[in-house]
Design a protein around this motif. Sequence first.
Motif, PDB file in Angstrom:
ATOM      1  N   GLY A  39     -18.639  -3.988  35.018  1.00  0.00           N
ATOM      2  CA  GLY A  39     -19.942  -4.570  34.718  1.00  0.00           C
ATOM      3  C   GLY A  39     -20.895  -3.644  33.991  1.00  0.00           C
ATOM      4  N   ASP A  40     -21.929  -4.258  33.397  1.00  0.00           N
ATOM      5  CA  ASP A  40     -23.018  -3.552  32.731  1.00  0.00           C
ATOM      6  C   ASP A  40     -22.461  -2.609  31.656  1.00  0.00           C
ATOM      7  OD1 ASP A  40     -25.095  -4.707  34.459  1.00  0.00           O
ATOM      8  OD2 ASP A  40     -24.117  -3.548  36.028  1.00  0.00           O
ATOM      9  N   PHE A  41     -22.861  -1.340  31.662  1.00  0.00           N
ATOM     10  CA  PHE A  41     -22.384  -0.403  30.637  1.00  0.00           C
ATOM     11  C   PHE A  41     -21.274   0.504  31.170  1.00  0.00           C
ATOM     12  CE2 PHE A  41     -25.959   1.479  32.873  1.00  0.00           C
ATOM     13  CZ  PHE A  41     -25.501   2.752  33.194  1.00  0.00           C
ATOM     14  N   ASN A  42     -20.701   0.163  32.288  1.00  0.00           N
ATOM     15  CA  ASN A  42     -19.643   0.990  32.872  1.00  0.00           C
ATOM     16  C   ASN A  42     -18.485   1.148  31.888  1.00  0.00           C
ATOM     17  OD1 ASN A  42     -18.254   2.531  34.669  1.00  0.00           O
ATOM     18  ND2 ASN A  42     -18.384   1.056  36.350  1.00  0.00           N
ATOM     19  N   GLY A  43     -18.039   2.364  31.709  1.00  0.00           N
ATOM     20  CA  GLY A  43     -17.004   2.686  30.741  1.00  0.00           C
ATOM     21  C   GLY A  43     -17.511   3.529  29.597  1.00  0.00           C
ATOM     22  N   VAL A  44     -18.840   3.518  29.394  1.00  0.00           N
ATOM     23  CA  VAL A  44     -19.411   4.271  28.278  1.00  0.00           C
ATOM     24  C   VAL A  44     -19.254   5.777  28.491  1.00  0.00           C
ATOM     25  CG1 VAL A  44     -21.772   4.531  29.139  1.00  0.00           C
ATOM     26  CG2 VAL A  44     -21.370   4.277  26.694  1.00  0.00           C
ATOM     27  N   GLN A  45     -19.148   6.203  29.766  1.00  0.00           N
ATOM     28  CA  GLN A  45     -19.005   7.632  30.055  1.00  0.00           C
ATOM     29  C   GLN A  45     -17.711   8.194  29.472  1.00  0.00           C
ATOM     30  OE1 GLN A  45     -18.420   5.234  32.157  1.00  0.00           O
ATOM     31  NE2 GLN A  45     -16.551   5.686  33.283  1.00  0.00           N
ATOM     32  N   VAL A  46     -16.696   7.351  29.330  1.00  0.00           N
ATOM     33  CA  VAL A  46     -15.412   7.791  28.779  1.00  0.00           C
ATOM     34  C   VAL A  46     -15.555   8.136  27.298  1.00  0.00           C
ATOM     35  CG1 VAL A  46     -13.070   7.032  28.240  1.00  0.00           C
ATOM     36  CG2 VAL A  46     -14.062   6.540  30.481  1.00  0.00           C
ATOM     37  N   PHE A  47     -16.385   7.386  26.585  1.00  0.00           N
ATOM     38  CA  PHE A  47     -16.588   7.640  25.162  1.00  0.00           C
ATOM     39  C   PHE A  47     -17.591   8.773  24.928  1.00  0.00           C
ATOM     40  CE2 PHE A  47     -14.995   3.313  25.292  1.00  0.00           C
ATOM     41  CZ  PHE A  47     -14.052   3.331  24.273  1.00  0.00           C
ATOM     42  N   LEU A  48     -18.595   8.887  25.799  1.00  0.00           N
ATOM     43  CA  LEU A  48     -19.554   9.975  25.662  1.00  0.00           C
ATOM     44  C   LEU A  48     -18.947  11.310  26.085  1.00  0.00           C
ATOM     45  CD1 LEU A  48     -22.801   8.245  26.995  1.00  0.00           C
ATOM     46  CD2 LEU A  48     -22.372   8.998  24.649  1.00  0.00           C
ATOM     47  N   VAL A  81      -0.934   2.821  19.665  1.00  0.00           N
ATOM     48  CA  VAL A  81      -2.273   2.443  19.191  1.00  0.00           C
ATOM     49  C   VAL A  81      -2.556   0.980  19.510  1.00  0.00           C
ATOM     50  CG1 VAL A  81      -3.721   2.156  17.148  1.00  0.00           C
ATOM     51  CG2 VAL A  81      -2.287   4.199  17.388  1.00  0.00           C
ATOM     52  N   PHE A  82      -1.566   0.110  19.274  1.00  0.00           N
ATOM     53  CA  PHE A  82      -1.731  -1.316  19.570  1.00  0.00           C
ATOM     54  C   PHE A  82      -2.002  -1.533  21.059  1.00  0.00           C
ATOM     55  CE2 PHE A  82       0.283  -5.182  21.182  1.00  0.00           C
ATOM     56  CZ  PHE A  82      -0.435  -6.150  20.505  1.00  0.00           C
ATOM     57  N   LEU A  83      -1.267  -0.840  21.925  1.00  0.00           N
ATOM     58  CA  LEU A  83      -1.450  -1.011  23.367  1.00  0.00           C
ATOM     59  C   LEU A  83      -2.808  -0.495  23.829  1.00  0.00           C
ATOM     60  CD1 LEU A  83       2.109  -0.015  24.636  1.00  0.00           C
ATOM     61  CD2 LEU A  83       1.101  -2.303  24.588  1.00  0.00           C
ATOM     62  N   LEU A  84      -3.280   0.599  23.227  1.00  0.00           N
ATOM     63  CA  LEU A  84      -4.606   1.110  23.575  1.00  0.00           C
ATOM     64  C   LEU A  84      -5.695   0.127  23.150  1.00  0.00           C
ATOM     65  CD1 LEU A  84      -4.234   4.895  22.694  1.00  0.00           C
ATOM     66  CD2 LEU A  84      -4.469   3.891  24.972  1.00  0.00           C
ATOM     67  N   ILE A  85      -5.530  -0.471  21.964  1.00  0.00           N
ATOM     68  CA  ILE A  85      -6.491  -1.492  21.516  1.00  0.00           C
ATOM     69  C   ILE A  85      -6.453  -2.701  22.445  1.00  0.00           C
ATOM     70  CG2 ILE A  85      -7.029  -3.118  19.658  1.00  0.00           C
ATOM     71  CD1 ILE A  85      -6.024  -1.029  17.682  1.00  0.00           C
ATOM     72  N   PHE A  86      -5.253  -3.063  22.884  1.00  0.00           N
ATOM     73  CA  PHE A  86      -5.105  -4.190  23.813  1.00  0.00           C
ATOM     74  C   PHE A  86      -5.817  -3.904  25.133  1.00  0.00           C
ATOM     75  CE2 PHE A  86      -2.782  -6.105  27.377  1.00  0.00           C
ATOM     76  CZ  PHE A  86      -2.948  -7.443  27.075  1.00  0.00           C
ATOM     77  N   ILE A  87      -5.672  -2.685  25.655  1.00  0.00           N
ATOM     78  CA  ILE A  87      -6.353  -2.309  26.895  1.00  0.00           C
ATOM     79  C   ILE A  87      -7.869  -2.371  26.714  1.00  0.00           C
ATOM     80  CG2 ILE A  87      -6.814  -0.372  28.454  1.00  0.00           C
ATOM     81  CD1 ILE A  87      -4.197  -1.693  29.058  1.00  0.00           C
ATOM     82  N   PHE A  88      -8.349  -1.912  25.561  1.00  0.00           N
ATOM     83  CA  PHE A  88      -9.789  -1.933  25.297  1.00  0.00           C
ATOM     84  C   PHE A  88     -10.308  -3.366  25.201  1.00  0.00           C
ATOM     85  CE2 PHE A  88     -13.400  -1.500  22.227  1.00  0.00           C
ATOM     86  CZ  PHE A  88     -14.255  -0.847  23.103  1.00  0.00           C
ATOM     87  N   ILE A  89      -9.553  -4.242  24.533  1.00  0.00           N
ATOM     88  CA  ILE A  89      -9.952  -5.647  24.429  1.00  0.00           C
ATOM     89  C   ILE A  89      -9.976  -6.297  25.809  1.00  0.00           C
ATOM     90  CG2 ILE A  89      -9.288  -7.916  23.542  1.00  0.00           C
ATOM     91  CD1 ILE A  89      -8.203  -6.519  21.073  1.00  0.00           C
ATOM     92  N   LEU A  90      -8.934  -6.039  26.602  1.00  0.00           N
ATOM     93  CA  LEU A  90      -8.884  -6.583  27.961  1.00  0.00           C
ATOM     94  C   LEU A  90     -10.059  -6.082  28.781  1.00  0.00           C
ATOM     95  CD1 LEU A  90      -7.333  -8.207  30.106  1.00  0.00           C
ATOM     96  CD2 LEU A  90      -6.042  -6.128  30.623  1.00  0.00           C
ATOM     97  N   PHE A 163     -18.027   5.979  18.528  1.00  0.00           N
ATOM     98  CA  PHE A 163     -19.294   5.287  18.292  1.00  0.00           C
ATOM     99  C   PHE A 163     -19.144   3.776  18.443  1.00  0.00           C
ATOM    100  CE2 PHE A 163     -20.724   9.270  16.339  1.00  0.00           C
ATOM    101  CZ  PHE A 163     -22.024   9.318  16.816  1.00  0.00           C
ATOM    102  N   LEU A 164     -18.001   3.238  18.034  1.00  0.00           N
ATOM    103  CA  LEU A 164     -17.753   1.809  18.201  1.00  0.00           C
ATOM    104  C   LEU A 164     -17.702   1.432  19.678  1.00  0.00           C
ATOM    105  CD1 LEU A 164     -17.017  -0.954  16.964  1.00  0.00           C
ATOM    106  CD2 LEU A 164     -14.615  -0.239  17.061  1.00  0.00           C
ATOM    107  N   GLY A 165     -16.984   2.231  20.475  1.00  0.00           N
ATOM    108  CA  GLY A 165     -16.908   1.960  21.907  1.00  0.00           C
ATOM    109  C   GLY A 165     -18.266   2.054  22.578  1.00  0.00           C
ATOM    110  N   ILE A 166     -19.046   3.087  22.231  1.00  0.00           N
ATOM    111  CA  ILE A 166     -20.382   3.253  22.804  1.00  0.00           C
ATOM    112  C   ILE A 166     -21.278   2.072  22.435  1.00  0.00           C
ATOM    113  CG2 ILE A 166     -22.484   4.654  22.710  1.00  0.00           C
ATOM    114  CD1 ILE A 166     -20.609   7.092  22.300  1.00  0.00           C
TER     115      ILE A 166
END
Length: 309
Positions: A39-48, A81-90, A163-166
């Motif tokens: 929820g919310d912005f959780n996950g942004v810490q991984v990109f920062l 790369v495809f699987l990582l994009i899939f995980i991000f989309i999920l 930057f896209l993920g953030i």
Amino acid sequence: MTKRSSLNIGKKNDKKSTIKKNMNKLQKFMIQIFSLLFGDFNGVQVFLYPMTLFCWVDTNSFLYAATGLLTTQKHFFPLAVFLLIFIFILFLVLKNVSGIFDAIYPLQEGDKAVFRQVVINLHKFLLIVIIAAALLYVVSVFLKYYYDIRIPLKSIYPVAIRFLGIFLLLFYGLRFIWIKPFRENEIDTQKAYIKLRMDYKAHRNLYSAHALFYVLMVIVGAFIYNILILDVLYRIFGWLNFSPNLYFTPPASILALLYNIFIIAIALLLSNLLFSPLVKAITHIAEKLHPHLYLAKAAVDNDETDQIC
């Protein structure tokens, strides 16, 4: 109709109502779990701060697996790369589940349609990003071949991904906070978005200030989390002689690659679980400072002043 048949019908109705209540409780429980992890912005810490994710992973095994993908097992690299994009989309889809299907407000008919549209728009956006990345690669090859101009794609792509993920995580987190006051009185998400757009157009400055304050709080929260994980938690693990690390395997097969992607997903969930208290605290503060609530309170105060005068 006999009394026995009416009793049987009554028992069946009671069972149906009990099952429905249990399903509603299960649905709310699952939404709360999704809200906690996604929820919310959780996950942004991984990109920062990417090291907060890889602190759960054994460094040597990760480097060995990554080196294998770039050398002897490089034919698995596009699949990785495809699987990582899939995980991000999920991950983003589950984030929208926790934002749209809120446990507080009852589910409305328009919410499912909004969720489907959000998923479609998400895929459209990512398709545009992938096409842009491919075009950049083509341009770099053209410039290198004809003009000997080298574009540092190995540096550009990772920075662009961060930057896209953030941006996406902050965008979804802020939007879900902004529509919450408009979802009162059992209003579905689509109508809430319409009311939000009208309110935003009328009070752009207040919403812009709130967005800036929200972003600053998120950055500070991620910084605090980075210190807690790398400087506090890891030292505690060292004193206890305990290693929380997850281990990668050499990507010698598709199953091994799938296992490594699964390890990354587990590390993400662990990171989100520990980051969630800070997320909830910052989100609570941001909700209290919502521009719409401020305007509503100011309107009430003005009415009371006029009545006194």
